[in-house]
Design a protein around this motif. Structure first.
Motif, PDB file in Angstrom:
ATOM      1  N   GLN A 103       1.166  -1.209  -0.253  1.00 36.45           N
ATOM      2  CA  GLN A 103       0.173  -0.272  -0.221  1.00 36.45           C
ATOM      3  C   GLN A 103       0.662   1.617   0.048  1.00 36.45           C
ATOM      4  OE1 GLN A 103      -1.663  -0.469   4.524  1.00 36.45           O
ATOM      5  NE2 GLN A 103      -1.586   1.613   3.978  1.00 36.45           N
ATOM      6  N   THR A 104      -0.113   2.191  -0.830  1.00 33.97           N
ATOM      7  CA  THR A 104       0.955   4.016  -0.345  1.00 33.97           C
ATOM      8  C   THR A 104       0.754   4.217   0.213  1.00 33.97           C
ATOM      9  OG1 THR A 104       1.230   3.808  -3.524  1.00 33.97           O
ATOM     10  CG2 THR A 104       1.859   5.770  -1.992  1.00 33.97           C
ATOM     11  N   VAL A 105       1.568   4.650   1.443  1.00 34.80           N
ATOM     12  CA  VAL A 105       1.507   5.441   2.559  1.00 34.80           C
ATOM     13  C   VAL A 105       1.172   7.001   2.505  1.00 34.80           C
ATOM     14  CG1 VAL A 105       0.995   3.906   4.506  1.00 34.80           C
ATOM     15  CG2 VAL A 105       3.349   4.941   3.128  1.00 34.80           C
ATOM     16  N   ILE A 106       2.040   7.260   1.276  1.00 37.23           N
ATOM     17  CA  ILE A 106       3.209   9.088   1.202  1.00 37.23           C
ATOM     18  C   ILE A 106       3.184   9.230  -0.629  1.00 37.23           C
ATOM     19  CG2 ILE A 106       4.724  10.847   1.724  1.00 37.23           C
ATOM     20  CD1 ILE A 106       5.475   8.777   4.520  1.00 37.23           C
ATOM     21  N   THR A 107       2.464   9.984  -0.833  1.00 42.17           N
ATOM     22  CA  THR A 107       2.727  10.442  -1.673  1.00 42.17           C
ATOM     23  C   THR A 107       3.278  12.172  -1.824  1.00 42.17           C
ATOM     24  OG1 THR A 107       1.597   9.087  -3.334  1.00 42.17           O
ATOM     25  CG2 THR A 107       2.507  11.408  -4.373  1.00 42.17           C
ATOM     26  N   LEU A 108       4.304  12.414  -2.083  1.00 39.21           N
ATOM     27  CA  LEU A 108       5.375  13.337  -2.539  1.00 39.21           C
ATOM     28  C   LEU A 108       5.045  14.333  -3.443  1.00 39.21           C
ATOM     29  CD1 LEU A 108       9.049  12.629  -0.904  1.00 39.21           C
ATOM     30  CD2 LEU A 108       6.765  12.867   0.192  1.00 39.21           C
ATOM     31  N   ALA A 147      12.899   4.480  16.460  1.00 37.58           N
ATOM     32  CA  ALA A 147      13.310   3.728  17.535  1.00 37.58           C
ATOM     33  C   ALA A 147      11.183   3.791  18.688  1.00 37.58           C
ATOM     34  CB  ALA A 147      14.106   3.980  19.267  1.00 37.58           C
ATOM     35  N   GLY A 148      10.639   4.716  17.892  1.00 30.70           N
ATOM     36  CA  GLY A 148       9.686   5.421  18.493  1.00 30.70           C
ATOM     37  C   GLY A 148       8.437   5.066  17.239  1.00 30.70           C
ATOM     38  N   ASN A 149       9.603   4.373  16.236  1.00 37.44           N
ATOM     39  CA  ASN A 149       8.366   4.066  14.523  1.00 37.44           C
ATOM     40  C   ASN A 149       7.564   4.773  14.119  1.00 37.44           C
ATOM     41  OD1 ASN A 149       7.487   0.769  14.137  1.00 37.44           O
ATOM     42  ND2 ASN A 149       5.191   1.465  14.617  1.00 37.44           N
ATOM     43  N   ASP A 150       8.722   6.169  13.906  1.00 32.39           N
ATOM     44  CA  ASP A 150       8.701   6.670  12.945  1.00 32.39           C
ATOM     45  C   ASP A 150       9.133   6.769  12.134  1.00 32.39           C
ATOM     46  OD1 ASP A 150       6.821   8.107  14.444  1.00 32.39           O
ATOM     47  OD2 ASP A 150       8.689   9.883  15.271  1.00 32.39           O
ATOM     48  N   LEU A 151       8.857   7.315  10.764  1.00 30.19           N
ATOM     49  CA  LEU A 151       9.761   6.951   9.308  1.00 30.19           C
ATOM     50  C   LEU A 151      11.025   8.299   9.328  1.00 30.19           C
ATOM     51  CD1 LEU A 151       8.097   5.165   7.257  1.00 30.19           C
ATOM     52  CD2 LEU A 151       9.113   4.348   8.210  1.00 30.19           C
ATOM     53  N   LEU A 152      12.099   8.002   9.285  1.00 27.21           N
ATOM     54  CA  LEU A 152      12.615   9.184   9.145  1.00 27.21           C
ATOM     55  C   LEU A 152      13.581   8.662   7.184  1.00 27.21           C
ATOM     56  CD1 LEU A 152      15.580   9.890  11.977  1.00 27.21           C
ATOM     57  CD2 LEU A 152      13.384  11.186  10.264  1.00 27.21           C
ATOM     58  N   TYR A 208       8.656  11.460   9.538  1.00 30.72           N
ATOM     59  CA  TYR A 208       6.464  11.169   9.844  1.00 30.72           C
ATOM     60  C   TYR A 208       6.608  10.072  10.663  1.00 30.72           C
ATOM     61  CZ  TYR A 208       6.778  12.624   4.320  1.00 30.72           C
ATOM     62  OH  TYR A 208       7.204  13.630   3.192  1.00 30.72           O
ATOM     63  N   TYR A 209       4.646  10.172  10.965  1.00 25.96           N
ATOM     64  CA  TYR A 209       4.531   9.669  11.666  1.00 25.96           C
ATOM     65  C   TYR A 209       3.295   9.153  11.428  1.00 25.96           C
ATOM     66  CZ  TYR A 209       2.143   7.705  15.456  1.00 25.96           C
ATOM     67  OH  TYR A 209       0.792   6.831  16.902  1.00 25.96           O
ATOM     68  N   GLY A 210       3.016   7.592  10.628  1.00 24.55           N
ATOM     69  CA  GLY A 210       1.979   7.547   9.858  1.00 24.55           C
ATOM     70  C   GLY A 210       2.255   7.807   8.481  1.00 24.55           C
ATOM     71  N   SER A 211       1.659   8.510   7.690  1.00 30.63           N
ATOM     72  CA  SER A 211       1.498   9.321   6.968  1.00 30.63           C
ATOM     73  C   SER A 211       1.593  10.896   6.902  1.00 30.63           C
ATOM     74  CB  SER A 211       0.185   9.072   6.099  1.00 30.63           C
ATOM     75  OG  SER A 211      -0.612   9.173   6.442  1.00 30.63           O
ATOM     76  N   THR A 212       1.450  10.930   8.290  1.00 35.12           N
ATOM     77  CA  THR A 212       1.749  12.730   8.333  1.00 35.12           C
ATOM     78  C   THR A 212       2.798  12.747   9.062  1.00 35.12           C
ATOM     79  OG1 THR A 212      -0.517  11.915   9.926  1.00 35.12           O
ATOM     80  CG2 THR A 212       0.853  14.566  10.152  1.00 35.12           C
ATOM     81  N   GLU A 213       3.619  14.189   7.911  1.00 32.09           N
ATOM     82  CA  GLU A 213       4.882  14.591   8.146  1.00 32.09           C
ATOM     83  C   GLU A 213       4.843  15.423   9.312  1.00 32.09           C
ATOM     84  OE1 GLU A 213       7.327  18.332   6.372  1.00 32.09           O
ATOM     85  OE2 GLU A 213       6.680  17.254   5.076  1.00 32.09           O
ATOM     86  N   THR A 214       5.095  15.275  10.381  1.00 34.25           N
ATOM     87  CA  THR A 214       6.045  15.851  11.688  1.00 34.25           C
ATOM     88  C   THR A 214       7.210  16.362  11.647  1.00 34.25           C
ATOM     89  OG1 THR A 214       6.373  13.851  12.786  1.00 34.25           O
ATOM     90  CG2 THR A 214       4.258  13.641  13.248  1.00 34.25           C
TER      91      THR A 214
END
Length: 553
Positions: free
Chosen positions: A376-381, A393-398, A414-420
């Motif tokens: 599944q595509t979670v993020i489209t830029l 370690a916090g399960n974010d994506l860098l 990103y936390y899930g598909s949200t840019e933080t």
């Protein structure tokens, strides 16, 4: 004064009760004559402390609620209350563990002191730091929102009177967003400040208890530290951007440009680990001679292996110069192979904390998740293309990214598909990263973000907030060979390991960027790196399309 004595009585020894007292044992809290003091000190089972009676330390004994003439000189561990000698002998506490009240006071005092130390040195400073960060962000948004308003003015000057109304509407929208932004930050500040006030009161109360030496207050104290280890929520706001368009008088409103919506998200506050929980991991010294313990043939064409990520110490995910990602074991057996959704070769892969696989697709500008073999595509830029990825370690994506015009680079969280979070510039507004498209990255145990910026020939390390900590440009004594950092990973000791590709070796650094040593192990063009939970290093060799498992600790 002891309840069986009056001011006119001669104070007698507590043991023989016939001879006037002269000494006092602070450990046992009894008064002694000369002879009894000698006998008392002969008991080697305890470290008695006998002092002259007039030099004894005063103790605020709690009066027994059941026996008014008695003081509570003992403590019932089962009932968790101070008791007197009559309570102990009455049978009410038969079979209960009874301890000396002074020993209990000492233990409780030590616990209070630890709580106070944690509040003063660890918890409260984190709240102060959060409050400071919010204030800094508020200062920064004045500049950023000011720039938005200026951009709107410049576009308005081009369109003159015909678009004055549109300019005013856009500025009004900016002002409204700014108000909401500030309101969200002010609310966040109020929540943090309120918690800080509570912490100050608790610390003040603890100091009062410690100063009073009051057994009743001390024994009834209930720690609230665990309540404050969970930090308040932190507001994350995605700043709106302004996108000007070419002027078309027939479509002024649309062509003027639009503001992206203001996004205000409140993250759950981090829960701080207690002082005991954040103790350092067992120290693992570096081996003098690292050794290869396994070699995996991935089956990719020569010069076609780029990334490796390990879900366990016995399996590795790999990606090469084709559309297939592969899961293999240490015996080179293919366990799973999955083709990308677009048919393009993935730029990078990473295993999440849940054991799923993430891959980036440069051509489609997407970040994709493989779960149960389903993609599944979670993020489209938009305007940017994803490069390399790691899971924190916090399960974010860098994710490292490069702009469509190939002139800018940044790291996005990103936390899930949200840019933080977006990390692109240093404190002077200069780019942190070169514009090249090879930028492997990893999060260190201290939450630093480590990027192997191949184009800059440097490892660039920023802290969790995105502030530059240091750049490592190779061993200082090596001036003949250029530093060519590609793959990068970190281990439980907070070491930073980076693949010096063209020099066929791995550099090991400490968390502050100090060079420790090389790993050679006959490597051929090492690219991707990862470390498993036991600190085994996996190296993807481009030249051989093999993965080497190396023990170096």
């Amino acid at each position: 004064m002891h309840p069986r004595r009056s001011a006119q009585e001669v104070l007698l020894c507590d043991l023989c009760e016939t001879v006037p007292l002269q000494s006092h044992c602070e450990l046992c809290n009894i008064n002694l004559c000369v002879n009894c003091a000698v006998k008392h000190l002969s008991d080697s089972s305890k470290r008695h402390k006998v002092v002259p009676f007039l030099h004894r330390k005063s103790t605020n004994y709690h009066k027994c609620p059941d026996h008014a003439v008695k003081h509570c000189e003992f403590y019932c561990e089962k009932c968790n209350i101070p008791v007197c000698s009559t309570c102990v002998t009455s049978g009410k506490h038969k079979g209960h563990e009874i301890s000396d009240i002074l020993e209990k006071l000492s233990a409780k005092t030590e616990s209070l002191q630890k709580d106070l130390e944690e509040l003063e040195t660890r918890i409260y400073p984190r709240y102060e730091g959060m409050a400071s960060d919010v204030e800094t962000e508020k200062v920064e948004i004045e500049k950023k929102y000011g720039k938005l308003a200026t951009d709107a003015d410049e576009q308005g000057e081009i369109l003159h009177r015909e678009i004055t109304a549109i300019v005013n509407r856009r500025k009004s929208a900016i002002a409204e967003m700014k108000t909401k932004h500030l309101d969200a930050l002010n609310k966040n500040t109020e929540e943090i400040t309120q918690k800080m006030a509570e912490l100050k009161q608790i610390m003040s109360d603890l100091k009062s208890i410690l100063k009073s030496n009051d057994v009743s207050l001390t024994s009834t104290y209930k720690s609230r530290n665990s309540e404050f280890r969970t930090l308040p929520p932190k507001v994350r706001v995605t700043l709106p951007s302004f996108s000007p368009q070419k002027i078309n008088k027939d479509q002024l409103n649309e062509m003027f440009g639009s503001l992206s919506p203001l996004s205000i998200n409140t993250e759950h506050g981090d829960t701080m680990k207690s002082a005991e929980a954040v103790s350092s991991p067992p120290v693992k010294p570096l081996l003098d001679e690292p050794r290869v313990t396994a070699t995996i043939d991935t089956g990719y064409d020569r010069y076609g292996l780029y990334s490796v990520s390990c879900p366990s110490e016995d399996e590795v995910w790999t990606r090469g110069y084709n559309k297939t990602v592969k899961l293999l074991n240490l015996q080179s057996k293919l366990l799973t192979s999955i083709q990308t959704k677009s048919g393009n070769w993935p730029t990078d892969i990473a295993v999440t904390r849940d054991g799923d696989l993430v891959y980036t697709d440069y051509k489609t500008k997407t970040i994709n998740l493989i779960k149960n073999k389903q993609i599944q595509t979670v993020i489209t830029l938009q305007g940017w293309r994803p490069l390399y990825v790691c899971c924190t370690a916090g399960n974010d994506l860098l994710v490292t990214m490069i702009s469509d015009d190939v002139k800018q680079s940044k790291v996005v969280r990103y936390y899930g598909s949200t840019e933080t979070q977006s990390i692109q510039f240093d404190d002077q507004g200069c780019p942190l990263y070169k514009s090249g498209d090879i930028k492997y990255l990893s999060e260190n145990r201290n939450l630093d973000i480590c990027v192997a910026d191949c184009g800059a020939r440097a490892v660039v390390v920023v802290n969790q907030s995105g502030k530059l900590r240091f750049r490592y440009t190779g061993h200082p004594s090596n001036t003949k060979q250029s530093f060519d950092p590609v793959g990068i990973t970190t281990d439980s000791q907070s070491h930073i390991l980076t693949a010096d590709c063209d020099n066929h070796r791995i550099h090991i650094l400490d968390q502050d960027g100090q060079f420790l040593r090389y790993i050679h192990c006959d490597l051929e063009l090492p690219l991707g790196l990862c470390v498993d939970i036991r600190d085994n290093l996996f190296v993807a060799e481009r030249n051989t399309a093999k993965v080497k498992k190396i023990q170096y600790l």
